[in-house]
Design a protein around this motif. Structure first.
Motif, mmCIF file in Angstrom:
data_model
loop_
_atom_site.group_PDB
_atom_site.id
_atom_site.type_symbol
_atom_site.label_atom_id
_atom_site.label_comp_id
_atom_site.label_asym_id
_atom_site.label_seq_id
_atom_site.Cartn_x
_atom_site.Cartn_y
_atom_site.Cartn_z
ATOM 1 N N HIS A 271 -29.411 -30.598 -16.009
ATOM 2 C CA HIS A 271 -30.742 -31.166 -15.812
ATOM 3 C C HIS A 271 -31.699 -30.665 -16.876
ATOM 4 O O HIS A 271 -32.518 -31.413 -17.406
ATOM 5 C CB HIS A 271 -31.281 -30.812 -14.418
ATOM 6 N N TRP A 272 -31.542 -29.369 -17.201
ATOM 7 C CA TRP A 272 -32.421 -28.762 -18.200
ATOM 8 C C TRP A 272 -32.241 -29.437 -19.548
ATOM 9 O O TRP A 272 -33.182 -29.765 -20.241
ATOM 10 C CB TRP A 272 -32.100 -27.260 -18.288
ATOM 11 N N ARG A 273 -30.975 -29.704 -19.914
ATOM 12 C CA ARG A 273 -30.686 -30.331 -21.210
ATOM 13 C C ARG A 273 -31.173 -31.770 -21.264
ATOM 14 O O ARG A 273 -31.502 -32.292 -22.322
ATOM 15 C CB ARG A 273 -29.179 -30.264 -21.499
ATOM 16 N N ALA B 103 -27.894 -27.041 -13.025
ATOM 17 C CA ALA B 103 -29.217 -26.687 -13.533
ATOM 18 C C ALA B 103 -29.273 -26.855 -15.044
ATOM 19 O O ALA B 103 -30.254 -27.365 -15.592
ATOM 20 C CB ALA B 103 -29.564 -25.253 -13.147
ATOM 21 N N PHE B 104 -28.204 -26.446 -15.722
ATOM 22 C CA PHE B 104 -28.166 -26.561 -17.181
ATOM 23 C C PHE B 104 -28.147 -28.026 -17.608
ATOM 24 O O PHE B 104 -28.777 -28.410 -18.577
ATOM 25 C CB PHE B 104 -26.945 -25.835 -17.750
#
Ligand SMILES: [Zn+2]
Length: 73
Positions: free
Chosen positions: A68-70, A65-66
């Motif tokens: 993809h978020w970045r 998730a991190f």
């Protein structure tokens, strides 16, 4: 004897004053003593939360998730 203005007190002095004040206050104030006790317990509990306490797969999901978020996707 003069009264100190706020700008005359450097941070270190303020911290020392506050620490002294808090220590004296905590001696007779059960409310704040209890609050501090719970606060410390919370910090202790948070520190004990280690990586290995995460259920299987959760860590990977979070890392995913991190990532993809970045990348903004
Ligand atoms: Zn108090």
């Amino acid at each position: 004897m003069s009264v100190a203005r706020p700008q005359d007190i450097v941070c270190k002095e303020l911290v020392e004053l506050l620490t002294d004040f808090l220590e004296q206050h905590l001696v007779w104030c059960p409310g704040c003593s209890e609050y501090l006790r719970q606060f410390r317990a919370t910090i202790g509990a948070t520190r004990k939360l280690a990586e290995e306490d995460l259920p299987e797969g959760v860590k990977e999901n979070l890392l995913d998730a991190f990532r993809h978020w970045r990348h903004g996707s």
